[in-house]
Design an enzyme around this catalytic site. Structure first.
Site, PDB file in Angstrom:
ATOM      1  N   ARG A 227     -11.157   8.647  -1.465  1.00  0.00           N
ATOM      2  CA  ARG A 227     -11.525  10.025  -1.752  1.00  0.00           C
ATOM      3  C   ARG A 227     -10.425  10.946  -1.233  1.00  0.00           C
ATOM      4  O   ARG A 227      -9.825  10.691  -0.187  1.00  0.00           O
ATOM      5  CB  ARG A 227     -12.851  10.395  -1.069  1.00  0.00           C
ATOM      6  CG  ARG A 227     -14.086   9.746  -1.702  1.00  0.00           C
ATOM      7  CD  ARG A 227     -14.394  10.290  -3.101  1.00  0.00           C
ATOM      8  NE  ARG A 227     -15.623   9.768  -3.679  1.00  0.00           N
ATOM      9  CZ  ARG A 227     -15.683   8.764  -4.566  1.00  0.00           C
ATOM     10  NH1 ARG A 227     -14.591   8.171  -4.987  1.00  0.00           N
ATOM     11  NH2 ARG A 227     -16.840   8.383  -5.055  1.00  0.00           N
ATOM     12  N   HIS A 275      -7.938   9.822 -10.770  1.00  0.00           N
ATOM     13  CA  HIS A 275      -9.194   9.187 -10.332  1.00  0.00           C
ATOM     14  C   HIS A 275      -9.638   8.099 -11.325  1.00  0.00           C
ATOM     15  O   HIS A 275     -10.723   8.166 -11.904  1.00  0.00           O
ATOM     16  CB  HIS A 275     -10.306  10.240 -10.153  1.00  0.00           C
ATOM     17  CG  HIS A 275     -11.424   9.781  -9.264  1.00  0.00           C
ATOM     18  ND1 HIS A 275     -12.067  10.599  -8.376  1.00  0.00           N
ATOM     19  CD2 HIS A 275     -12.030   8.565  -9.143  1.00  0.00           C
ATOM     20  CE1 HIS A 275     -13.015   9.914  -7.745  1.00  0.00           C
ATOM     21  NE2 HIS A 275     -13.014   8.677  -8.191  1.00  0.00           N
TER      22      HIS A 275
HETATM   23  N1  LIG Z   1     -10.761   5.872  -6.867  1.00  0.00           N
HETATM   24  C1  LIG Z   1     -11.739   5.257  -7.497  1.00  0.00           C
HETATM   25  O1  LIG Z   1     -11.731   5.136  -8.721  1.00  0.00           O
HETATM   26  C2  LIG Z   1     -12.854   4.646  -6.710  1.00  0.00           C
HETATM   27  C3  LIG Z   1     -13.703   3.715  -7.330  1.00  0.00           C
HETATM   28  C4  LIG Z   1     -14.692   3.104  -6.581  1.00  0.00           C
HETATM   29  C5  LIG Z   1     -14.851   3.418  -5.237  1.00  0.00           C
HETATM   30  N2  LIG Z   1     -14.025   4.322  -4.661  1.00  0.00           N
HETATM   31  C6  LIG Z   1     -14.188   4.644  -3.233  1.00  0.00           C
HETATM   32  O2  LIG Z   1     -14.058   3.447  -2.478  1.00  0.00           O
HETATM   33  C7  LIG Z   1     -14.963   3.531  -1.381  1.00  0.00           C
HETATM   34  C8  LIG Z   1     -15.210   2.154  -0.802  1.00  0.00           C
HETATM   35  O3  LIG Z   1     -16.043   1.399  -1.653  1.00  0.00           O
HETATM   36  P1  LIG Z   1     -16.704   0.010  -1.171  1.00  0.00           P
HETATM   37  O4  LIG Z   1     -17.600  -0.440  -2.249  1.00  0.00           O
HETATM   38  O5  LIG Z   1     -15.653  -0.920  -0.688  1.00  0.00           O
HETATM   39  O6  LIG Z   1     -17.536   0.513   0.105  1.00  0.00           O
HETATM   40  P2  LIG Z   1     -18.177  -0.346   1.266  1.00  0.00           P
HETATM   41  O7  LIG Z   1     -19.310   0.447   1.817  1.00  0.00           O
HETATM   42  O8  LIG Z   1     -18.433  -1.735   0.812  1.00  0.00           O
HETATM   43  O9  LIG Z   1     -17.012  -0.442   2.364  1.00  0.00           O
HETATM   44  C9  LIG Z   1     -16.734   0.580   3.266  1.00  0.00           C
HETATM   45  C10 LIG Z   1     -15.902   0.034   4.423  1.00  0.00           C
HETATM   46  O10 LIG Z   1     -15.507   1.148   5.241  1.00  0.00           O
HETATM   47  C11 LIG Z   1     -15.790   0.855   6.597  1.00  0.00           C
HETATM   48  N3  LIG Z   1     -16.096   2.092   7.328  1.00  0.00           N
HETATM   49  C12 LIG Z   1     -17.000   3.045   7.020  1.00  0.00           C
HETATM   50  N4  LIG Z   1     -16.993   4.016   7.933  1.00  0.00           N
HETATM   51  C13 LIG Z   1     -16.072   3.660   8.860  1.00  0.00           C
HETATM   52  C14 LIG Z   1     -15.606   4.261  10.049  1.00  0.00           C
HETATM   53  N5  LIG Z   1     -16.090   5.423  10.497  1.00  0.00           N
HETATM   54  N6  LIG Z   1     -14.657   3.622  10.741  1.00  0.00           N
HETATM   55  C15 LIG Z   1     -14.156   2.428  10.321  1.00  0.00           C
HETATM   56  N7  LIG Z   1     -14.552   1.817   9.181  1.00  0.00           N
HETATM   57  C16 LIG Z   1     -15.496   2.429   8.473  1.00  0.00           C
HETATM   58  C17 LIG Z   1     -16.979  -0.077   6.566  1.00  0.00           C
HETATM   59  O11 LIG Z   1     -17.038  -0.828   7.774  1.00  0.00           O
HETATM   60  C18 LIG Z   1     -16.658  -0.921   5.337  1.00  0.00           C
HETATM   61  O12 LIG Z   1     -15.803  -1.966   5.709  1.00  0.00           O
HETATM   62  C19 LIG Z   1     -16.172   4.235  -1.977  1.00  0.00           C
HETATM   63  O13 LIG Z   1     -16.954   4.844  -0.975  1.00  0.00           O
HETATM   64  C20 LIG Z   1     -15.557   5.233  -2.929  1.00  0.00           C
HETATM   65  O14 LIG Z   1     -15.400   6.477  -2.302  1.00  0.00           O
HETATM   66  C21 LIG Z   1     -13.036   4.944  -5.366  1.00  0.00           C
HETATM   67  O1  LIG Z   2     -17.103   5.959  -6.435  1.00  0.00           O
HETATM   68  C1  LIG Z   2     -16.848   5.566  -7.572  1.00  0.00           C
HETATM   69  O2  LIG Z   2     -17.501   4.690  -8.150  1.00  0.00           O
HETATM   70  C2  LIG Z   2     -15.690   6.157  -8.324  1.00  0.00           C
HETATM   71  O3  LIG Z   2     -14.840   6.837  -7.455  1.00  0.00           O
HETATM   72  C3  LIG Z   2     -16.159   7.109  -9.369  1.00  0.00           C
HETATM   73  O4  LIG Z   2     -16.347   8.368  -8.816  1.00  0.00           O
END
Ligand SMILES: NC(=O)c1ccc[n+]([C@@H]2O[C@H](COP(=O)([O-])OP(=O)(O)OC[C@H]3O[C@@H](n4cnc5c(N)ncnc54)[C@H](O)[C@@H]3O)[C@@H](O)[C@H]2O)c1
Ligand SMILES: O=C(O)[C@H](O)CO
Length: 312
Positions: A227, A275
């Site tokens: 993000r 994005h």
């Molecule tokens: N750019 C894009 O197109 C896109 C697409 C999908 C997801 N995302 C982003 O990717 C992020 C991660 O997705 P995910 O499915 O892997 O999430 P997830 O919840 O599986 O993983 C989050 C990780 O962050 C760690 N974490 C959280 N808070 C923390 C803190 N304060 N200190 C240390 N570590 C911390 C957790 O321990 C975990 O390992 C989503 O929240 C989303 O914002 C972006």
């Molecule tokens: O979180 C997600 O799935 C992607 O960033 C779309 O906003």
């Protein structure tokens, strides 16, 4: 069973048909303003408050991985979703492999110095540069959850040292795991490529700031796939100017679409995408949702439930 669906930009007809095919016994409908008829589950992205308010649902599914937007809506609109109604998010559903493609291609781009060769080409200069060594190209991943772990795994076969940082220690074969604020400094020291895959929570906003960037290896690279609010853009620009950060690849921004006057657009060592690092793929998402609903209905344990207090 009844399911209501709302997404501001997806093709609702396509999704409704695919959901009906995956769950023929379920009544699925697109939610429209004024629809107060009962429903068991809601599938949503940026839902209007009135869609959820007062409903007695068995569960709400966010149609993405990040739940910062819906949690923001819930805190701004008390009563929008009762505390005891579980909120789920998509786990992987095809986003893992998209993140792997994005991260691997960009790390290799920097490692093979294609950025430098591109700059030389602009000057019509034919010059062979010294190779980088894999051992000097430690990749550090902030956030080792569903997507961060997959990205870590995909970088190992290329020979890069890979490390991750998360809230609790992970045991990912071949990946050095750092946990908690007390180990962040050690994680950053020696990290040459920083990849961000943290969720957006009050604890992670602004984490990639001057102090963090200063602790990375010299001439490091920053890739933000999570993000925009994680990165203090002015600090990143300053670190690019000083040479501490050699290049940045950004998929997400504190304001999206990125305003035309934002200096990141024109910076020669910043690459960006709008994005698109990982899209929600209907087939995989619907498989995950129908599977999870099936388990919920049978009273079985499911994964993907969001901790609304923790924020992800
Ligand atoms: N750019 C894009 O197109 C896109 C697409 C999908 C997801 N995302 C982003 O990717 C992020 C991660 O997705 P995910 O499915 O892997 O999430 P997830 O919840 O599986 O993983 C989050 C990780 O962050 C760690 N974490 C959280 N808070 C923390 C803190 N304060 N200190 C240390 N570590 C911390 C957790 O321990 C975990 O390992 C989503 O929240 C989303 O914002 C972006
Ligand atoms: O979180 C997600 O799935 C992607 O960033 C779309 O906003």
């Amino acid at each position: 069973m009844d399911i209501i669906f709302y997404h501001p930009s997806f093709n609702s007809d396509y999704w409704i048909n695919a959901l009906r095919k995956a769950m023929p016994q379920v009544n699925v409908r697109a939610w429209t303003a004024g629809d107060n008829a009962p429903a068991d589950y809601a599938l949503v992205w940026h839902p209007p408050v009135e869609m959820l308010k007062g409903r007695k649902l068995k569960g709400v599914f966010a149609l993405g991985a990040g739940v910062d937007a819906i949690l923001g809506q819930l805190s701004a609109n008390p009563g929008m979703l009762a505390d005891d109604i579980p909120l789920f998010r998509l786990e992987d559903t095809g986003m893992g492999s998209q993140m792997q493609e994005y991260a691997v291609s960009q790390v290799l781009h920097w490692f093979r110095r294609f950025d430098d060769y591109q700059a030389l080409k602009q000057q019509s200069r034919w010059q062979q540069l010294e190779e980088y060594a894999h051992g000097d190209f430690t990749v550090g991943i902030l956030g080792a959850g569903v997507l961060g772990s997959k990205v870590a795994e995909s970088l190992l076969p290329w020979g890069f040292p890979v490390r991750c940082w998360s809230r609790s220690r992970k045991s990912l074969p071949g990946v050095q795991s750092f946990a908690g604020p007390e180990e962040l400094g050690d994680f950053l020291q020696g990290t040459r490529v920083l990849i961000n895959l943290l969720p957006n929570t009050p604890e992670t906003v602004g984490l990639i700031n001057q102090s963090l960037l200063n602790q990375l290896a010299e001439h490091c690279y920053v890739m933000n796939l999570a993000r925009g609010v994680h990165v203090v853009e002015a600090d990143l620009l300053a670190a690019l100017e000083s040479g501490k950060v050699k290049g940045a690849m950004l998929d997400v921004f504190s304001r999206e679409p990125l305003p035309a006057d934002n200096p990141l657009w024109a910076h020669p060592r910043v690459a960006m995408t709008p994005h698109i690092a990982a899209f929600t793929r209907p087939t995989e998402a619907i498989e995950f949702i129908s599977h999870t609903i099936g388990k919920l209905e049978r009273g079985e344990t499911v994964s993907g439930r969001v901790d609304r207090v923790r924020g992800y």
